[in-house]
Write an enzyme that holds these catalytic residues in place. Structure first.
Site, PDB file in Angstrom:
ATOM      1  N   ARG A  78      56.045  22.522 -30.860  1.00  0.00           N
ATOM      2  CA  ARG A  78      55.785  23.510 -31.888  1.00  0.00           C
ATOM      3  C   ARG A  78      55.724  23.675 -33.499  1.00  0.00           C
ATOM      4  NH1 ARG A  78      58.793  28.050 -29.765  1.00  0.00           N
ATOM      5  NH2 ARG A  78      59.599  28.594 -31.661  1.00  0.00           N
ATOM      6  N   TRP A  83      56.148  22.922 -38.693  1.00  0.00           N
ATOM      7  CA  TRP A  83      55.043  23.693 -38.882  1.00  0.00           C
ATOM      8  C   TRP A  83      54.810  24.188 -40.376  1.00  0.00           C
ATOM      9  CZ3 TRP A  83      52.585  28.127 -39.918  1.00  0.00           C
ATOM     10  CH2 TRP A  83      50.918  27.955 -39.604  1.00  0.00           C
ATOM     11  N   ASN A 123      63.937  28.414 -38.937  1.00  0.00           N
ATOM     12  CA  ASN A 123      62.270  28.538 -38.308  1.00  0.00           C
ATOM     13  C   ASN A 123      62.120  29.880 -38.327  1.00  0.00           C
ATOM     14  OD1 ASN A 123      60.043  28.972 -36.093  1.00  0.00           O
ATOM     15  ND2 ASN A 123      61.299  29.452 -35.179  1.00  0.00           N
ATOM     16  N   GLY A 124      61.077  30.301 -39.613  1.00  0.00           N
ATOM     17  CA  GLY A 124      60.910  31.189 -39.793  1.00  0.00           C
ATOM     18  C   GLY A 124      60.641  32.093 -41.151  1.00  0.00           C
ATOM     19  N   GLU A 147      35.991  31.800 -26.353  1.00  0.00           N
ATOM     20  CA  GLU A 147      36.893  30.701 -25.503  1.00  0.00           C
ATOM     21  C   GLU A 147      36.369  29.867 -26.192  1.00  0.00           C
ATOM     22  OE1 GLU A 147      39.777  31.217 -25.862  1.00  0.00           O
ATOM     23  OE2 GLU A 147      40.798  29.262 -24.943  1.00  0.00           O
ATOM     24  N   LYS A 205      38.057  26.841 -28.817  1.00  0.00           N
ATOM     25  CA  LYS A 205      38.298  25.149 -28.307  1.00  0.00           C
ATOM     26  C   LYS A 205      37.667  24.394 -28.976  1.00  0.00           C
ATOM     27  CE  LYS A 205      40.984  26.304 -26.616  1.00  0.00           C
ATOM     28  NZ  LYS A 205      42.177  27.640 -25.351  1.00  0.00           N
ATOM     29  N   GLU A 219      39.607  24.028 -32.300  1.00  0.00           N
ATOM     30  CA  GLU A 219      40.617  23.821 -32.234  1.00  0.00           C
ATOM     31  C   GLU A 219      41.276  22.355 -32.346  1.00  0.00           C
ATOM     32  OE1 GLU A 219      42.753  26.527 -28.759  1.00  0.00           O
ATOM     33  OE2 GLU A 219      44.093  25.814 -30.854  1.00  0.00           O
ATOM     34  N   HIS A 271      19.259  38.408 -35.706  1.00  0.00           N
ATOM     35  CA  HIS A 271      19.375  39.185 -36.638  1.00  0.00           C
ATOM     36  C   HIS A 271      19.865  38.435 -37.518  1.00  0.00           C
ATOM     37  CE1 HIS A 271      17.899  42.930 -33.755  1.00  0.00           C
ATOM     38  NE2 HIS A 271      18.659  42.282 -33.260  1.00  0.00           N
ATOM     39  N   LYS A 310      52.227  24.975 -31.046  1.00  0.00           N
ATOM     40  CA  LYS A 310      51.960  25.522 -29.856  1.00  0.00           C
ATOM     41  C   LYS A 310      52.294  27.540 -29.820  1.00  0.00           C
ATOM     42  CE  LYS A 310      51.271  26.242 -25.287  1.00  0.00           C
ATOM     43  NZ  LYS A 310      49.743  25.631 -24.922  1.00  0.00           N
TER      44      LYS A 310
HETATM   45  C1  F6R Z   1      44.464  28.482 -28.759  1.00  0.00           C
HETATM   46  C2  F6R Z   1      45.582  28.640 -28.692  1.00  0.00           C
HETATM   47  C3  F6R Z   1      46.410  29.935 -29.242  1.00  0.00           C
HETATM   48  C4  F6R Z   1      46.999  30.915 -28.591  1.00  0.00           C
HETATM   49  C5  F6R Z   1      47.817  31.667 -29.527  1.00  0.00           C
HETATM   50  C6  F6R Z   1      48.552  32.760 -28.808  1.00  0.00           C
HETATM   51  O1  F6R Z   1      44.218  27.375 -27.648  1.00  0.00           O
HETATM   52  O2  F6R Z   1      46.600  28.482 -27.524  1.00  0.00           O
HETATM   53  O3  F6R Z   1      45.247  30.764 -29.805  1.00  0.00           O
HETATM   54  O4  F6R Z   1      46.653  31.277 -27.325  1.00  0.00           O
HETATM   55  O5  F6R Z   1      48.319  31.361 -30.386  1.00  0.00           O
HETATM   56  O6  F6R Z   1      49.656  32.795 -28.288  1.00  0.00           O
HETATM   57  P1  F6R Z   1      50.712  32.963 -26.782  1.00  0.00           P
HETATM   58  O7  F6R Z   1      49.692  33.385 -25.722  1.00  0.00           O
HETATM   59  O8  F6R Z   1      52.269  32.501 -26.282  1.00  0.00           O
HETATM   60  O9  F6R Z   1      50.493  34.100 -27.367  1.00  0.00           O
END
Ligand code: F6R
Length: 607
Positions: free
Chosen positions: A28, A76, A100-101, A481, A485, A488, A504, A602
């Site tokens: 997290r 984070w 958290n928040g 996607e 990936k 990131e 274009h 995450k």
């Molecule tokens: C990329 C990734 C993020 C999540 C996004 C949504 O690999 O993991 O882009 O897909 O933060 O997260 P969820 O699916 O948990 O709502």
């Protein structure tokens, strides 16, 4: 974002419990970590920058004794740079707190407290909450009342766990951020998610917004900010929530990529009948509403958003308007939510703040809200009217892989259900389900060769600074996607374009050796070949993921990744595996931490 932990009891020792829970929550956030715990009236208070292992080192000399209480945090950053000073817990006066928040009115609170003589040392919003709690503590001398008064003044989102220097009680509350109480035999635990507690107890209470929890060694009580007593039931963590380990893989990401045959199998198990019809128990009750749906909306973020985009083509065949919206925008756009709208909220974690906010809006405006969620009993799973679980098992790596392919699988089933309810399943629809049943075995057989071919592509791109990922039609979301990936975890600037759009403008970037990664399917095949020729003519490097019988593509590409030829949208799963492995190998070759990419976490629990 941010993981929080708590412990009170006589059985375990707080240091070890807190570190274990934080380890489970490190996905997290991992830019700093800290703990504060009390044993025999002594407070041990330590914080460090970077991953949790730095905190573990720092605490090595602290003797672990049984009994006591404490709180911990893995961060984070939202307010203030990652530093020891800004790491949690925060201490003001008699109060220690983790959060958290985001507290939106922290400045107001700071001004109020500074007038009362408080001085602050950090850049965080949380420290001001600690100050407020300390201020009310001095006024009321009753920690519970003081905590309640503090909460009443907060605006924003929070999960908070705190104790005072007396060290005999823990206080906790939540609003829009998750917090779970673990109930042991004579001991209690707190964590941002239930799975993080599974080493200690399988009995959990999911705290609800506004709940105020007070725990001492004898037991706990839950009041509510609006004055009522909350009666929350204790739930048992089910088997699916068993702990995830790397099982010999070098990273969770690689393990989760290789788990996909299994996770797709569990996502579809018992959900396709012998005569190829979808069975989705989670949606049975809302079938009349699905039948009369006039519009379908998909709302999600990041990879989950790409999963929705990837099935839009299929859902378009229903003949209804289909909208795919980014969660961070969906709450705030001006588009009217019309009658008979069915809205799907897709989320691996079920805790993404943007998606939860959009869900609140859709509920308020009368849509039927349905979840496609992986994490059992998460906020989105609980707050939607009904839904379908992914059953992909815990996904630990920050980069989402197996959740994506399981979302695709579940969305194929949902499409089939709509088709069945609204008209009848055609032969093509039945073929989709038939191929879906064949995927686990086919994927298991081909993953090793996709892996090898992806490594070869990664060897050619990992030193590059930027690249294009390209596709036409229904494969464009796969190119998106891929770009997400690769960015990131490999930190290469990858930009996705519909292949026909490059001419274009963006083609101006093409020069000798510029990497382009194409995803090629049968749809618009000839046109894609022409688009590849356009970049080849300008000396770009061309890599293609294509079917093993696409001779022309194989001939004009520098490297290819061959995937088996399937007749339906199920082939998206193979393209997805290839893009995941290209990103994985590029990051590995750059010696990056694939499971914990920089600046990410995450679960994104802030808007
Ligand atoms: C990329 C990734 C993020 C999540 C996004 C949504 O690999 O993991 O882009 O897909 O933060 O997260 P969820 O699916 O948990 O709502």
């Amino acid at each position: 974002m941010c993981g929080i932990a708590g412990y009170i009891g006589e059985i375990n020792n707080p240091k070890e419990v807190l570190l274990k829970i934080l380890k489970n929550l490190e996905y997290r956030g991992y830019d700093s970590a800290g703990v504060a715990y009390v044993q025999n009236s002594n407070v041990v208070y330590k914080k460090s920058v970077g991953e949790l292992k730095n905190l573990v080192k720092l605490l090595k000399s602290e003797k672990a004794k049984k009994g006591g209480l404490g709180i911990g945090h893995t961060r984070w950053a939202t307010h203030g740079k990652p530093s020891v000073k800004n790491a949690h817990p925060h201490n003001v006066g008699n109060v220690f707190i983790v959060h958290n928040g985001i507290i939106e009115n922290y400045k107001e609170i700071q001004d109020f407290l500074e007038k009362k003589g408080y001085k602050f040392k950090t850049d965080t919003d949380t420290e001001k909450v600690a100050g407020l709690f300390d201020y009310f503590l001095k006024q009321t001398k009753d920690p519970f009342e003081a905590f309640k008064n503090t909460l009443k003044m907060l605006k924003g989102a929070y999960a908070i766990v705190a104790f005072t220097k007396e060290g005999d009680k823990i206080f906790a509350s939540k609003l829009s951020s998750p917090l779970v109480l673990g109930v042991g035999e004579g001991e209690y635990f707190l964590a941002s998610d239930a799975l993080a507690l599974s080493d200690f107890t399988k009995r959990v209470v999911y705290l609800q917004d506004g709940d105020i929890l007070q725990i001492d060694k004898l037991g706990y009580k839950i009041d509510h900010i609006n004055g009522n007593i909350s009666d929350r039931k204790i739930e048992n963590l089910n088997e699916l929530m068993s702990k995830a380990e790397k099982e010999g893989f070098d990273s969770y990401m690689l393990k989760e990529i290789y788990e996909q045959p299994q996770s797709i199998q569990t996502s579809t198990a018992g959900r396709i009948s012998k005569d190829l019809k979808p069975i989705l128990g989670g949606l049975t009750e809302v079938e009349p509403e699905l039948k009369s749906a006039k519009e379908i909306h998909f709302i999600a973020a990041g990879t989950s958003y790409n999963a929705a985009l990837a099935v839009k083509h299929l859902f378009d065949e229903l003949g209804l308007p289909v909208f795919v919206k980014l969660a961070s925008e969906a709450k705030y756009d001006n588009e009217k939510i019309r009658e008979n709208t069915v809205a799907f909220f897709i989320s691996q974690s079920g805790e993404t703040a943007d998606t939860i906010s959009a869900l609140e809006r859709y509920k308020k405006e009368g849509a039927l809200t349905l979840g496609v969620v992986n994490t059992v009993a998460s906020t989105i799973a609980r707050e939607t009217h009904a839904g379908v679980y992914n059953h992909a098992g815990p996904e630990i790596s920050v980069a989402s892989t197996k959740a994506f392919t399981s979302q695709l699988s579940v969305l194929f089933l949902i499409y089939s259900l709509f088709k069945k309810l609204k008209s009848t399943l055609s032969d093509k629809d039945k073929l989709l389900l038939k191929e879906l049943l064949q995927i686990p075995k086919k994927l298991e057989d081909t993953l090793p060769s996709i892996d090898k071919q992806s490594l070869k592509v990664a060897q050619k791109i990992f030193k590059k600074k930027s690249m294009f990922t390209l596709a036409r039609g229904e494969l464009y979301p796969i190119a998106k996607e891929a770009a997400l990936k690769i960015k990131e975890i490999s930190y290469i600037h990858a930009e996705a374009y519909p292949a026909g759009e490059l001419k274009h403008g963006p083609i101006a970037l093409i020069e000798k050796g510029f990497p382009t990664l194409y995803f090629v399917g049968n749809n618009l095949y000839e046109k894609t070949i022409s688009n590849i020729q356009e970049v080849k003519a300008r000396d770009a490097q061309v890599f293609s993921v294509c079917f093993d019988n696409m001779k022309e593509i194989i001939k004009i590409s520098d490297n290819i990744i061959k995937i088996p030829k399937l007749k339906t949208a199920t082939s998206l799963i193979f393209y997805a595996s290839a893009l995941q492995l290209i990103a994985y190998h590029s990051a590995k070759l750059k010696k990056l931490n694939v499971d914990k990419p920089r600046n990410l976490a995450k679960s994104v629990t802030v808007e």
